[in-house]
Design an enzyme around this catalytic site. Sequence first.
Site, mmCIF file in Angstrom:
data_model
loop_
_atom_site.group_PDB
_atom_site.id
_atom_site.type_symbol
_atom_site.label_atom_id
_atom_site.label_comp_id
_atom_site.label_asym_id
_atom_site.label_seq_id
_atom_site.Cartn_x
_atom_site.Cartn_y
_atom_site.Cartn_z
ATOM 1 N N TYR A 10 8.349 -4.773 -3.972
ATOM 2 C CA TYR A 10 6.977 -4.251 -4.089
ATOM 3 C C TYR A 10 6.901 -2.827 -3.536
ATOM 4 O O TYR A 10 6.436 -1.897 -4.210
ATOM 5 C CB TYR A 10 5.989 -5.167 -3.355
ATOM 6 C CG TYR A 10 4.651 -4.517 -3.143
ATOM 7 C CD1 TYR A 10 3.865 -4.145 -4.226
ATOM 8 C CD2 TYR A 10 4.170 -4.248 -1.855
ATOM 9 C CE1 TYR A 10 2.640 -3.514 -4.040
ATOM 10 C CE2 TYR A 10 2.958 -3.624 -1.661
ATOM 11 C CZ TYR A 10 2.192 -3.259 -2.757
ATOM 12 O OH TYR A 10 0.995 -2.626 -2.566
ATOM 13 N N LYS A 20 6.305 1.089 -5.495
ATOM 14 C CA LYS A 20 5.366 2.173 -5.153
ATOM 15 C C LYS A 20 6.132 3.454 -4.799
ATOM 16 O O LYS A 20 5.675 4.556 -5.108
ATOM 17 C CB LYS A 20 4.474 1.749 -3.994
ATOM 18 C CG LYS A 20 3.575 0.553 -4.312
ATOM 19 C CD LYS A 20 2.483 0.907 -5.304
ATOM 20 C CE LYS A 20 1.582 -0.290 -5.563
ATOM 21 N NZ LYS A 20 0.409 0.017 -6.371
#
Length: 327
Positions: free
Chosen positions: A142, A146
């Site tokens: 995750y 980003k």
Amino acid sequence: MKVMVTGGAGYIGSVATEMLVESGYDVVVFDNLFQGHRAAVHPGATFILGDLADKAQIDAAFEAHPDIEAVMHFAAYSLVGESMQNPFKYLDCNVTNALRLLESMDEHDVRKFILSSTANLFDDPETIPITEKERIVPGSPYGESKAIIERFLHWLDKTGKIKYCALRYFNAAGASETRGEDHHPETHLIPLVLQVALGQRDRLKIFGDDYDTPDGTCVRDYIHIKDLAQAHILALNDLDKGSRKYNLGNGAGYSVKQVIEAARQITGHPIPADVVDRRPGDPATLIAGSETIRKELGWEPKYPSIEAIVETAWNWHKNHPNGYGDK
Ligand code: UDP
């Protein structure tokens, strides 16, 4: 100004939409409702049921609204633990959806972009509070998704395609008067604590009390979603001066036990809790150094205390015991 909000039916995106509409912006919400809730979308916004996985749908949204000038991009998968189980979901969808969106923006001459980024960029901080100077060490697929999008943005800025602001949130929490947190399944501490207070869950699990912190439980920087939403609007209005990245939190840490204690005081419920094993991937302490956004944008949190944050969440959960009731 007309702004597209991707993920505007989700927890943070819906509150940002609410604040944008109430501040006089025209808002187009683009959301596939996989995780979001139609009822969370402010009635003053235009809703488009669309999926970032399909570029034609993104193109159609920009063609239907040629006056969109900026995009706030909230739509993403956002669970650290899930990303460790299913990295492809994150490294594929989060990354490629953002790339499709940015490419469509370029084709439709939309040049301003605000990214929901994350404290999960800082898995191994050398200094706490964590400032923008900290090295990037993603803590999970995750966080990596980003980090990759931030790298795209770096180059799209350098090549003159967009101006952007990446906001690295610490722990988003709390509720507005009308919009709150409704995830399925719920994994976040504050809503789970409040589910116990509502009698929907018997007990809470505390994931480890042997961390190197004052009471042994993990310390996090909880930031109220209205303060978070306000930061997006300030960032948008300052983009003409150039791209930037901000770490965003209150700068104060609260332990899991302190959060539970605050919720006991506010709800009057004993909230029984058992200490269990650590949850994989949880760092001991995450506290944001947010001096840069305070100084450069004049951002000031209105709800800095854990009590105010838990209280607004409690008011929303009491009034919406089944969330939006659609999942
Ligand atoms: N936590 C906990 N019990 C739970 C859920 C969370 O002890 O049932 C802890 C978790 O280990 C972390 C903190 O609460 O230290 C905040 O977790 P959350 O999932 O809300 O946010 P994260 O920090 O993972 O973004």
